[in-house]
Design a protein around this motif. Structure first.
Motif, PDB file in Angstrom:
ATOM      1  N   VAL A 170      27.464  35.480  27.811  1.00  0.00           N
ATOM      2  CA  VAL A 170      29.110  36.661  27.924  1.00  0.00           C
ATOM      3  C   VAL A 170      28.045  37.837  28.957  1.00  0.00           C
ATOM      4  CG1 VAL A 170      30.634  37.258  26.791  1.00  0.00           C
ATOM      5  CG2 VAL A 170      30.082  35.329  25.837  1.00  0.00           C
ATOM      6  N   ASN A 171      28.972  38.635  29.148  1.00  0.00           N
ATOM      7  CA  ASN A 171      28.952  39.638  29.857  1.00  0.00           C
ATOM      8  C   ASN A 171      30.262  40.472  30.224  1.00  0.00           C
ATOM      9  OD1 ASN A 171      27.052  38.522  31.785  1.00  0.00           O
ATOM     10  ND2 ASN A 171      28.085  38.171  33.308  1.00  0.00           N
ATOM     11  N   ALA A 172      31.242  40.040  29.002  1.00  0.00           N
ATOM     12  CA  ALA A 172      32.056  41.124  27.876  1.00  0.00           C
ATOM     13  C   ALA A 172      33.187  40.121  27.898  1.00  0.00           C
ATOM     14  CB  ALA A 172      32.743  41.961  29.874  1.00  0.00           C
ATOM     15  N   ALA A 173      33.584  40.712  26.715  1.00  0.00           N
ATOM     16  CA  ALA A 173      34.824  40.171  25.649  1.00  0.00           C
ATOM     17  C   ALA A 173      35.481  41.685  25.295  1.00  0.00           C
ATOM     18  CB  ALA A 173      33.728  39.463  24.568  1.00  0.00           C
ATOM     19  N   GLY A 174      37.031  40.605  25.249  1.00  0.00           N
ATOM     20  CA  GLY A 174      37.795  41.781  24.629  1.00  0.00           C
ATOM     21  C   GLY A 174      39.200  42.077  24.451  1.00  0.00           C
ATOM     22  N   LEU A 175      39.994  42.737  24.146  1.00  0.00           N
ATOM     23  CA  LEU A 175      41.055  42.877  24.135  1.00  0.00           C
ATOM     24  C   LEU A 175      41.695  43.356  25.154  1.00  0.00           C
ATOM     25  CD1 LEU A 175      43.207  42.532  20.624  1.00  0.00           C
ATOM     26  CD2 LEU A 175      43.522  40.514  22.198  1.00  0.00           C
ATOM     27  N   THR A 176      42.688  42.852  26.204  1.00  0.00           N
ATOM     28  CA  THR A 176      43.531  43.905  27.118  1.00  0.00           C
ATOM     29  C   THR A 176      45.049  43.824  26.333  1.00  0.00           C
ATOM     30  OG1 THR A 176      42.088  42.364  28.559  1.00  0.00           O
ATOM     31  CG2 THR A 176      43.883  43.860  29.872  1.00  0.00           C
ATOM     32  N   ASP A 177      45.104  45.304  26.651  1.00  0.00           N
ATOM     33  CA  ASP A 177      46.177  45.538  26.463  1.00  0.00           C
ATOM     34  C   ASP A 177      47.795  45.654  27.594  1.00  0.00           C
ATOM     35  OD1 ASP A 177      45.734  46.812  24.023  1.00  0.00           O
ATOM     36  OD2 ASP A 177      45.625  48.508  24.558  1.00  0.00           O
ATOM     37  N   GLY A 178      48.841  44.608  27.072  1.00  0.00           N
ATOM     38  CA  GLY A 178      50.094  44.826  28.149  1.00  0.00           C
ATOM     39  C   GLY A 178      50.812  44.042  27.378  1.00  0.00           C
ATOM     40  N   SER A 179      51.718  43.419  28.042  1.00  0.00           N
ATOM     41  CA  SER A 179      52.559  42.221  28.529  1.00  0.00           C
ATOM     42  C   SER A 179      52.859  40.835  28.882  1.00  0.00           C
ATOM     43  CB  SER A 179      53.775  42.975  28.199  1.00  0.00           C
ATOM     44  OG  SER A 179      55.193  42.486  27.886  1.00  0.00           O
ATOM     45  N   PRO A 180      51.758  40.059  28.009  1.00  0.00           N
ATOM     46  CA  PRO A 180      51.201  39.777  27.070  1.00  0.00           C
ATOM     47  C   PRO A 180      50.140  40.207  26.415  1.00  0.00           C
ATOM     48  CG  PRO A 180      51.260  38.119  27.613  1.00  0.00           C
ATOM     49  CD  PRO A 180      51.700  38.761  28.816  1.00  0.00           C
ATOM     50  N   VAL A 181      49.877  40.113  24.876  1.00  0.00           N
ATOM     51  CA  VAL A 181      48.219  40.825  25.035  1.00  0.00           C
ATOM     52  C   VAL A 181      47.409  39.780  24.888  1.00  0.00           C
ATOM     53  CG1 VAL A 181      46.634  41.792  23.132  1.00  0.00           C
ATOM     54  CG2 VAL A 181      48.532  42.667  23.039  1.00  0.00           C
ATOM     55  N   VAL A 182      46.286  40.012  26.215  1.00  0.00           N
ATOM     56  CA  VAL A 182      45.397  39.084  26.131  1.00  0.00           C
ATOM     57  C   VAL A 182      43.762  39.206  25.754  1.00  0.00           C
ATOM     58  CG1 VAL A 182      44.372  38.266  28.219  1.00  0.00           C
ATOM     59  CG2 VAL A 182      46.667  38.260  28.336  1.00  0.00           C
ATOM     60  N   TRP A 183      43.103  38.142  25.059  1.00  0.00           N
ATOM     61  CA  TRP A 183      41.974  38.563  25.327  1.00  0.00           C
ATOM     62  C   TRP A 183      41.282  37.848  26.124  1.00  0.00           C
ATOM     63  CZ3 TRP A 183      37.547  38.644  22.887  1.00  0.00           C
ATOM     64  CH2 TRP A 183      36.523  38.051  22.156  1.00  0.00           C
ATOM     65  N   ASP A 184      40.249  38.778  26.234  1.00  0.00           N
ATOM     66  CA  ASP A 184      39.310  38.346  27.938  1.00  0.00           C
ATOM     67  C   ASP A 184      38.058  38.171  27.689  1.00  0.00           C
ATOM     68  OD1 ASP A 184      41.148  38.342  29.866  1.00  0.00           O
ATOM     69  OD2 ASP A 184      41.622  40.538  29.601  1.00  0.00           O
ATOM     70  N   VAL A 185      37.512  37.192  27.948  1.00  0.00           N
ATOM     71  CA  VAL A 185      35.649  36.663  28.026  1.00  0.00           C
ATOM     72  C   VAL A 185      35.362  36.372  29.198  1.00  0.00           C
ATOM     73  CG1 VAL A 185      33.928  35.926  26.859  1.00  0.00           C
ATOM     74  CG2 VAL A 185      36.648  36.039  25.733  1.00  0.00           C
ATOM     75  N   THR A 186      34.501  37.747  29.811  1.00  0.00           N
ATOM     76  CA  THR A 186      34.211  36.623  31.291  1.00  0.00           C
ATOM     77  C   THR A 186      32.325  36.518  30.565  1.00  0.00           C
ATOM     78  OG1 THR A 186      34.297  38.603  31.730  1.00  0.00           O
ATOM     79  CG2 THR A 186      33.466  37.728  32.765  1.00  0.00           C
ATOM     80  N   ILE A 187      32.147  34.769  30.973  1.00  0.00           N
ATOM     81  CA  ILE A 187      30.974  33.930  30.939  1.00  0.00           C
ATOM     82  C   ILE A 187      30.220  33.861  32.105  1.00  0.00           C
ATOM     83  CG2 ILE A 187      30.677  31.998  30.073  1.00  0.00           C
ATOM     84  CD1 ILE A 187      32.935  32.051  28.807  1.00  0.00           C
ATOM     85  N   ALA A 188      29.199  34.115  32.354  1.00  0.00           N
ATOM     86  CA  ALA A 188      28.504  33.715  33.152  1.00  0.00           C
ATOM     87  C   ALA A 188      27.292  32.675  33.201  1.00  0.00           C
ATOM     88  CB  ALA A 188      27.912  34.705  34.554  1.00  0.00           C
ATOM     89  N   PRO A 189      26.611  32.492  34.236  1.00  0.00           N
ATOM     90  CA  PRO A 189      25.202  31.392  33.717  1.00  0.00           C
ATOM     91  C   PRO A 189      24.707  32.728  33.187  1.00  0.00           C
ATOM     92  CG  PRO A 189      26.138  30.353  36.402  1.00  0.00           C
ATOM     93  CD  PRO A 189      27.366  31.500  35.962  1.00  0.00           C
ATOM     94  N   ALA A 190      23.177  32.036  32.496  1.00  0.00           N
ATOM     95  CA  ALA A 190      22.408  32.661  32.272  1.00  0.00           C
ATOM     96  C   ALA A 190      21.183  32.570  32.971  1.00  0.00           C
ATOM     97  CB  ALA A 190      22.059  32.389  30.821  1.00  0.00           C
ATOM     98  N   ALA A 191      21.526  31.397  34.088  1.00  0.00           N
ATOM     99  CA  ALA A 191      20.080  31.387  34.666  1.00  0.00           C
ATOM    100  C   ALA A 191      19.793  31.748  36.183  1.00  0.00           C
ATOM    101  CB  ALA A 191      19.813  30.210  35.506  1.00  0.00           C
ATOM    102  N   GLU A 192      19.722  33.139  36.758  1.00  0.00           N
ATOM    103  CA  GLU A 192      19.701  33.956  37.261  1.00  0.00           C
ATOM    104  C   GLU A 192      19.534  33.027  38.510  1.00  0.00           C
ATOM    105  OE1 GLU A 192      16.545  36.435  38.529  1.00  0.00           O
ATOM    106  OE2 GLU A 192      16.806  37.262  36.142  1.00  0.00           O
ATOM    107  N   LYS A 193      19.221  32.163  39.195  1.00  0.00           N
ATOM    108  CA  LYS A 193      19.270  30.816  40.545  1.00  0.00           C
ATOM    109  C   LYS A 193      21.027  30.327  39.943  1.00  0.00           C
ATOM    110  CE  LYS A 193      17.915  27.396  38.216  1.00  0.00           C
ATOM    111  NZ  LYS A 193      16.754  25.488  38.568  1.00  0.00           N
ATOM    112  N   GLU A 194      21.831  30.610  39.381  1.00  0.00           N
ATOM    113  CA  GLU A 194      22.969  29.579  39.076  1.00  0.00           C
ATOM    114  C   GLU A 194      23.908  31.337  38.964  1.00  0.00           C
ATOM    115  OE1 GLU A 194      24.182  27.134  38.984  1.00  0.00           O
ATOM    116  OE2 GLU A 194      23.196  25.841  38.272  1.00  0.00           O
ATOM    117  N   ARG A 195      25.214  30.757  40.225  1.00  0.00           N
ATOM    118  CA  ARG A 195      26.178  31.667  40.874  1.00  0.00           C
ATOM    119  C   ARG A 195      27.876  31.659  40.094  1.00  0.00           C
ATOM    120  NH1 ARG A 195      21.633  33.656  41.990  1.00  0.00           N
ATOM    121  NH2 ARG A 195      20.941  34.732  43.427  1.00  0.00           N
ATOM    122  N   GLY A 196      28.054  33.170  39.743  1.00  0.00           N
ATOM    123  CA  GLY A 196      29.732  32.250  39.808  1.00  0.00           C
ATOM    124  C   GLY A 196      30.283  32.843  38.635  1.00  0.00           C
ATOM    125  N   PHE A 197      31.411  32.892  37.865  1.00  0.00           N
ATOM    126  CA  PHE A 197      31.822  33.039  36.949  1.00  0.00           C
ATOM    127  C   PHE A 197      32.246  32.071  36.689  1.00  0.00           C
ATOM    128  CE2 PHE A 197      34.226  35.488  40.033  1.00  0.00           C
ATOM    129  CZ  PHE A 197      35.202  35.757  39.417  1.00  0.00           C
TER     130      PHE A 197
END
Length: 214
Positions: free
Chosen positions: A97-124
């Motif tokens: 997990v690279n980031a996690a938290g609530l984003t205010d707005g309408s609606p409120v959103v629970w956001d979690v950014t996930i990426a591969p742990a291995a450096e050779k893997e790319r993307g999110f």
């Protein structure tokens, strides 16, 4: 009586005053040149010495590791704030997990950014749980793109979003979403459809629980 001028072997005769002056001037030039070279070498050695001192004086250690994010703890705080469970991705060894938290707005959103742990893997992949929302919310996150198809993952129907060029503007290549009780869950990012589907399937038990609780 003045002493006769010495005979120069190369000339076979005494030097003229002009030749003497020229010889001395050339000798002086060669001396100055050699002094300049010596000065440059001395300056280079001094510079290398300073660099060596800096290199060996700076504290060394292992590179800083990625900061661990306790997504379960943050999700528990979100649940307290929102009065509704927040999804917690099952990471295993492949994801981090690279980031996690609530984003205010309408609606409120629970956001979690996930990426591969291995450096050779790319993307999110971004997990977005929009509280009290449905599929009409998703285009807000996908540059106006609406669902164009569906796919079944883990026994549930997921909306599929054809992101195309508009997704490329945000480095997005694939997105799927499904209703989870009162909330809409969106998975979107730059990983492949298969990789995103694996992550989606790991969330099925929690999504089913949300649906049953509503």
């Amino acid at each position: 009586m003045s002493k006769p001028a010495p005979i120069v072997a190369e000339l076979g005769r005494p030097e003229t005053p002009e030749e003497t002056a020229a010889r001395k001037a050339e000798a002086s030039r060669i001396y100055r040149s050699s002094q300049t070279v010596r000065s440059l070498i001395a300056a280079l050695i001094a510079t290398l010495a300073v660099v060596a001192v800096i290199v060996f004086a700076v504290p060394r250690g292992e590179p800083a590791s990625n900061r661990d994010i306790d997504v379960a703890r943050i999700a528990a705080d979100v649940e307290t704030t929102m009065g509704s469970p927040a999804l917690v991705p099952e990471l295993g060894d492949f994801w981090r997990v690279n980031a996690a938290g609530l984003t205010d707005g309408s609606p409120v959103v629970w956001d979690v950014t996930i990426a591969p742990a291995a450096e050779k893997e790319r993307g999110f992949v971004k997990l977005a749980q929009a509280f009290g929302a449905d599929a009409s919310w998703a285009p807000q996150r996908l540059n106006g793109v609406a669902a164009t198809d569906t796919v079944t993952i883990g026994g549930r129907s997921w909306d599929v979003y054809d992101l195309g060029e508009r997704g490329a503007e945000q480095n997005l290549t694939y997105a799927i979403g499904t209703q989870a009780g009162d909330d809409y869950v969106l998975l979107y990012g730059s990983r492949s459809a298969a990789s995103t589907a694996e992550l989606a399937e790991s969330l099925i038990p929690q999504i089913d629980a949300l649906s049953e609780a509503s």
